[in-house]
Design a protein around this motif. Structure first.
Motif, PDB file in Angstrom:
ATOM      1  N   GLY A 131       0.366  -0.818   0.036  1.00  0.00           N
ATOM      2  CA  GLY A 131       0.122   0.478   0.097  1.00  0.00           C
ATOM      3  C   GLY A 131       0.797   1.186   0.064  1.00  0.00           C
ATOM      4  N   VAL A 132       2.351   1.111  -0.349  1.00  0.00           N
ATOM      5  CA  VAL A 132       2.780   1.872   0.160  1.00  0.00           C
ATOM      6  C   VAL A 132       3.023   3.395  -1.172  1.00  0.00           C
ATOM      7  CG1 VAL A 132       5.179   1.366  -1.122  1.00  0.00           C
ATOM      8  CG2 VAL A 132       5.079   3.169   0.384  1.00  0.00           C
ATOM      9  N   PHE A 133       3.436   4.270  -0.803  1.00  0.00           N
ATOM     10  CA  PHE A 133       3.759   5.395  -1.885  1.00  0.00           C
ATOM     11  C   PHE A 133       5.075   5.910  -2.120  1.00  0.00           C
ATOM     12  CE2 PHE A 133       3.574  10.020  -2.987  1.00  0.00           C
ATOM     13  CZ  PHE A 133       2.966   9.782  -4.095  1.00  0.00           C
ATOM     14  N   ALA A 134       5.399   5.680  -2.669  1.00  0.00           N
ATOM     15  CA  ALA A 134       7.022   5.790  -2.685  1.00  0.00           C
ATOM     16  C   ALA A 134       7.132   7.253  -4.229  1.00  0.00           C
ATOM     17  CB  ALA A 134       7.682   5.292  -2.910  1.00  0.00           C
ATOM     18  N   SER A 135       7.341   9.114  -3.479  1.00  0.00           N
ATOM     19  CA  SER A 135       8.309  10.015  -4.248  1.00  0.00           C
ATOM     20  C   SER A 135       9.351  10.159  -4.133  1.00  0.00           C
ATOM     21  CB  SER A 135       7.253  11.012  -3.987  1.00  0.00           C
ATOM     22  OG  SER A 135       7.508  11.997  -5.004  1.00  0.00           O
ATOM     23  N   ASP A 152      -3.512  -2.520  -1.041  1.00  0.00           N
ATOM     24  CA  ASP A 152      -2.398  -2.532  -1.121  1.00  0.00           C
ATOM     25  C   ASP A 152      -1.427  -2.538  -2.269  1.00  0.00           C
ATOM     26  OD1 ASP A 152      -2.728  -3.799   1.371  1.00  0.00           O
ATOM     27  OD2 ASP A 152      -3.499  -5.986  -0.056  1.00  0.00           O
ATOM     28  N   GLU A 153      -1.626  -2.277  -3.416  1.00  0.00           N
ATOM     29  CA  GLU A 153      -0.629  -1.831  -4.560  1.00  0.00           C
ATOM     30  C   GLU A 153       0.630  -1.211  -3.373  1.00  0.00           C
ATOM     31  OE1 GLU A 153      -2.722  -0.787  -8.754  1.00  0.00           O
ATOM     32  OE2 GLU A 153      -3.541  -0.035  -7.273  1.00  0.00           O
ATOM     33  N   ARG A 154       1.454  -1.250  -4.544  1.00  0.00           N
ATOM     34  CA  ARG A 154       2.743  -0.520  -4.209  1.00  0.00           C
ATOM     35  C   ARG A 154       3.353  -0.103  -5.220  1.00  0.00           C
ATOM     36  NH1 ARG A 154       5.037  -5.281  -0.738  1.00  0.00           N
ATOM     37  NH2 ARG A 154       3.517  -6.030  -2.406  1.00  0.00           N
TER      38      ARG A 154
END
Ligand SMILES: NC(=O)c1ccc[n+]([C@@H]2O[C@H](COP(=O)([O-])OP(=O)(O)OC[C@H]3O[C@@H](n4cnc5c(N)ncnc54)[C@H](O)[C@@H]3O)[C@@H](O)[C@H]2O)c1
Length: 325
Positions: free
Chosen positions: A224-228, A289-291
């Protein structure tokens, strides 16, 4: 013929205009929709390189719905801190879209800092879980600050920040300043892994390196993470890029151009351009849950829609110096 004048806005003038982050996020969201609909003009940015890992880029764009057209001439020099100078410096020229005449020349340090944070917030709006409450910030400089400021606006449940920097002094100054500014619980951590593990959101904002030594493994990333990755692929390992369900960028063409220069060697297929998602032609996040990694490379449309708002507010408030062309 009448003598034309343009408005010069110094760094201090731009800061005095003090355009709120909320307005910049909203402007960028609209600009990305326009981009997704094919209604902006923005050639990939050319650059010159006078030192290793340094760049000076020309960033032209027109966004007709904002009446914005112009070019940013921006530099990034990773060693500048040794001379007590900012990493990012430069100037931006706005032109009248109907005559081409320069309307304004302004410092672009503040604009670059704020619009990059705002671009992360727009990406998060479509790609993050909105009830995220923990964020890891790696690189506690200018971008570490503005990205947190913008994300706090878009994610009201954000409460805990794990801040990592190779400089203890930078991390301490960040924690003190951002605690006061945001009211968030800011903990300094000693390793990149502590900043990343169990975080709902990750922002990496250290130096952009052509030959990076990335640290972040796929199995550090929470579902579930969102990364920038504001610093491109300097922090994320091949396993992380390959393991994430979606890799998004703010401009597909620009990303592939960087890839041809040697950056982003390990990214997986580009799922979408942020403009396509903002305009609704491709879905953003599809389950909890998508990364998802969204690498915003920084676009001239971000700068132009911010700059036109700064210019108009400066004119209304008599800020800046009128100069003869
Ligand atoms: N994608 C974009 O649109 C965009 C726009 C502006 C800046 N940037 C990039 O963002 C990055 C940060 O820029 P800034 O203006 O915040 O610079 P800055 O100098 O203000 O901050 C950089 C921070 O990173 C720290 N640092 C250095 N190496 C590190 C490492 N390995 N791990 C953790 N921290 C480390 C430094 O101590 C410093 O505190 C740069 O790479 C810059 O090129 C990207």
């Amino acid at each position: 013929m009448e003598t034309q004048k343009m408005l010069y806005l110094s760094k201090k003038d731009v800061e005095r205009v003090d355009l709120p982050m909320e307005m910049i996020i909203q402007a960028l969201d609209e600009a990305f929709k326009e981009k997704g609909l094919g209604k902006v003009e923005m050639p990939p940015k050319p650059g010159i390189h006078t030192m290793p890992d340094a760049f000076i880029h020309a960033m032209p764009a027109a966004v007709p719905s904002f009446g914005a057209a112009g070019c940013k001439w921006v530099s990034g020099f990773p060693e500048n801190y040794k001379k007590d100078l900012p990493y990012i410096n430069g100037l931006l020229i706005l032109n009248d879209p109907e005559t081409g005449i320069p309307l304004s020349v302004m410092d672009c340090i503040w604009i670059t800092a704020m619009r990059t944070g705002a671009a992360t917030a727009v990406a998060a709006k479509y790609l993050a879980n909105m009830d995220s409450n923990t964020i890891g910030v790696l690189g506690c400089g200018v971008q570490g600050r503005t990205n947190l400021e913008a994300l706090k606006i878009i994610m009201p449940e954000l409460s805990e920040v794990k801040a990592y920097d190779i400089s203890q002094d930078a991390a301490n100054a960040y924690a003190e300043e951002m605690r006061a500014k945001t009211g968030l619980d800011i903990k300094i951590v000693n390793t990149p892994k502590e900043a990343v593990e169990n975080s709902d959101v990750i922002v990496t904002a250290g130096p952009i390196l052509k030959e990076p030594n990335p640290a972040i493994e796929f199995d550090w990333l929470k579902p579930g993470v969102f990364a920038s990755p504001v610093d491109f692929d300097s922090y994320f390992k091949k396993s992380a890029f390959e393991g994430c369900e979606k890799f998004v960028t703010d401009d597909r063409e620009q990303c592939l151009y960087y890839k041809s220069l040697g950056y982003f060697q390990h990214i997986s297929e580009i799922y979408a351009d942020l403009g396509e998602i903002a305009a609704g032609s491709k879905p953003g996040r599809e389950n909890r849950d998508e990364r998802i990694i969204c690498a915003n490379l920084g676009l001239a449309i971000d700068d132009m829609v911010t700059a036109i708002k700064i210019y108009r507010k400066a004119v209304d408030n008599n800020i800046g110096t009128w100069l003869e062309l």
